[in-house]
Write a protein that holds these residues in place. Sequence first.
Motif, PDB file in Angstrom:
ATOM      1  N   THR A  49       0.774  -1.255  -0.080  1.00  0.00           N
ATOM      2  CA  THR A  49       0.208   0.170  -0.011  1.00  0.00           C
ATOM      3  C   THR A  49       0.847   1.089   0.008  1.00  0.00           C
ATOM      4  OG1 THR A  49      -1.666  -1.312   1.093  1.00  0.00           O
ATOM      5  CG2 THR A  49      -1.983   1.269   1.224  1.00  0.00           C
ATOM      6  N   LEU A  50       1.788   1.319   0.688  1.00  0.00           N
ATOM      7  CA  LEU A  50       2.862   2.343   0.848  1.00  0.00           C
ATOM      8  C   LEU A  50       3.476   2.644  -0.407  1.00  0.00           C
ATOM      9  CD1 LEU A  50       3.909   4.302   2.820  1.00  0.00           C
ATOM     10  CD2 LEU A  50       5.740   2.760   3.302  1.00  0.00           C
ATOM     11  N   ILE A  51       4.164   1.447  -1.121  1.00  0.00           N
ATOM     12  CA  ILE A  51       4.621   1.790  -2.452  1.00  0.00           C
ATOM     13  C   ILE A  51       3.635   2.351  -3.586  1.00  0.00           C
ATOM     14  CG2 ILE A  51       5.989   0.546  -4.239  1.00  0.00           C
ATOM     15  CD1 ILE A  51       6.956  -1.379  -2.167  1.00  0.00           C
ATOM     16  N   GLY A  52       2.600   1.660  -3.439  1.00  0.00           N
ATOM     17  CA  GLY A  52       1.413   2.012  -4.374  1.00  0.00           C
ATOM     18  C   GLY A  52       0.930   3.548  -4.199  1.00  0.00           C
ATOM     19  N   SER A  53       0.793   3.768  -2.728  1.00  0.00           N
ATOM     20  CA  SER A  53       0.402   5.220  -2.580  1.00  0.00           C
ATOM     21  C   SER A  53       1.410   6.214  -3.201  1.00  0.00           C
ATOM     22  CB  SER A  53      -0.004   5.257  -1.363  1.00  0.00           C
ATOM     23  OG  SER A  53      -0.742   4.516  -0.747  1.00  0.00           O
ATOM     24  N   VAL A  54       2.638   5.991  -2.820  1.00  0.00           N
ATOM     25  CA  VAL A  54       3.830   6.926  -3.247  1.00  0.00           C
ATOM     26  C   VAL A  54       3.640   7.125  -4.607  1.00  0.00           C
ATOM     27  CG1 VAL A  54       6.299   7.233  -3.347  1.00  0.00           C
ATOM     28  CG2 VAL A  54       4.987   6.704  -1.275  1.00  0.00           C
ATOM     29  N   VAL A  55       3.715   6.007  -5.580  1.00  0.00           N
ATOM     30  CA  VAL A  55       3.527   5.966  -7.055  1.00  0.00           C
ATOM     31  C   VAL A  55       2.682   6.863  -7.557  1.00  0.00           C
ATOM     32  CG1 VAL A  55       3.426   4.702  -9.077  1.00  0.00           C
ATOM     33  CG2 VAL A  55       4.957   3.934  -7.223  1.00  0.00           C
TER      34      VAL A  55
END
Length: 607
Positions: free
Chosen positions: A176-182
């Motif tokens: 979720t963190l990676i996807g949110s940042v992208v």
Amino acid sequence: MAEHLTASGGQRRLSKLGASVDKATDVSGTVRRILSYWKGERWLLFLLVLLSLLSVVCTLLCPFLLGLTVDDCITLAQSKGDLYWMPLLKHLALFALLHLLSAAFTWIHEYGMSVLAQRLLRDLKESMTKKLLSLSPRFFNEHLCGTLMSHFTSDAELVKNALGDTLVQIVTSILTLIGSVVIMLQLSWQLTIATCLTVPFAVLLSRFVMRHTRKHFSQQQQALGEMNGLVEESVGGIKTIRSFGREEERIAQFEALNKEVCETGRKAQIYSGVLMPMMRVLDNCSYILVTIVGAFLASRGSITVGVVQSFLLYTKNFQRPINSIATQLNTVQSAIAGAERVFKLLDEKLEIEECDAPQSLTNLRGRIDFEHVSFGYGDQLVLKDLSFTAMPGEVVAVVGFTGAGKTTIINLLNRFYDVSEGSVKIDGVDVRDMSLLDLRRSIGLVQQEPFLFSDTLNYNVAYGEIDMKMDRVKESVRLANAEALVDRMADGYETSLLEQGAGISHGQRQLLTIAREVYKNAPILVLDEATSNIDTRTEILIQNAISTISKGHTCLFIAHRLSTIKNADKILVLENGVIVEQGRHEELLAKQGVYWRIYNSQFVVEE
């Protein structure tokens, strides 16, 4: 007070296997070893990770879709003066579908991980059980039962919970963190920077909390193991405790350990309880900052209102994983430390190991040879260059004062320990060259302290044989002179015995253990002071039973009461680990040596 400190100090000394671990010492190695239990589940793991990824994708698309919906509504309202409902309904329908798919994927993922975690718990406990059953008596003399049990309960459960629940949350949070940042970078790099401003503070806070909670949780686990050991010891020795009136002293010891468990747990909870409120403060600061910056950029036309709306939700999606990871890392650290304690047990070196190519004996005759055997439990030798032979069918008794090394002979014969020098042989084969199963099946052992299992009487007699034969059980009970005991029981052979035979006398328990060895019918029969601590009438019953079952067997008697060995073919007299005399009863008495002194100490009464 001094006694209390001694007892407590003794427990801490014995608990070295579960010694306090402030932090996991080899995180990557321990994690790899835990995951090795899932080697056969790689495709399932891949599927679960894929489901987790799909769930995260569905969750991350929802804020983006909501932003588009807001922008579409504003555009339609500005162009037509009224809302055009069909596009809005399509957005809402897709929004609902994404949430349903995310929920379905999450449920399947969590269910699969819980199944894998339960399998891991099963395999860990099986591995620990096999390990414990293969360790030598020396290991159990050096570790508390309560500490060992805490590995089966607390430590194993920590690992299971971390993988079944915590790992799911961490994996989901990272994705979720990676996807949110992208996505946030695609929408607005300015707002992304504003969102990330609070991250360093969150990391520092998490490190501070983890450092303290990890230490206190580990101390709590150690104290809990010691407390379990104290309870187990108190239950087993309740009669002794009461006979000496030491209940208050035991209660004081328990209260001290219980207080330590409470205090360490309280300190850990205080530090861990600080984390979430402080994280919420940082969340709100980030939320306010994004709102202010977003309003400024929207007013200048750099971004749309829908982007601001999406970003506010992504800010939550960005902060929530950080909070979750920070919170769950404490659990993971405790679980890894618990796993290290479990693996420390599993890595205990086997003092007694199977040989690579064990020799199998057929038609075992039962000859026993001790050839120049030396052995010590520490630096001090207990047996020194000991040699003797017991021929097939011969009855050999070993006598001596306490500490002479009598029971050590039995321990070496059964290979509970290995000799330091020399060799122990059965039918000319070194016991170290035999499989442990074959060796111990060839020896029937009646110990000084009889042990019965919490099961039926017939199960206890036929213990060790899967296909129980009732006619053999009854014949074994008859030969052991235990029929009168069975007749007095309400359910006869189906009577359920209590733990360790509680409810029947020591002598009656001994008769049943003798019946067990009659049923086993091993070619070698060993009795370790089997008639000590019983009344004269029961002793006569046991002597008669032994006289009956010893025929045709090589018998090795460790005797305390010399009246039981008068008819032995050979008597070995031990003193300080050395055979100082040997011969028959009358011959040894005539020498008026050590045996004569032992005999007189039991049977000669001064007038």
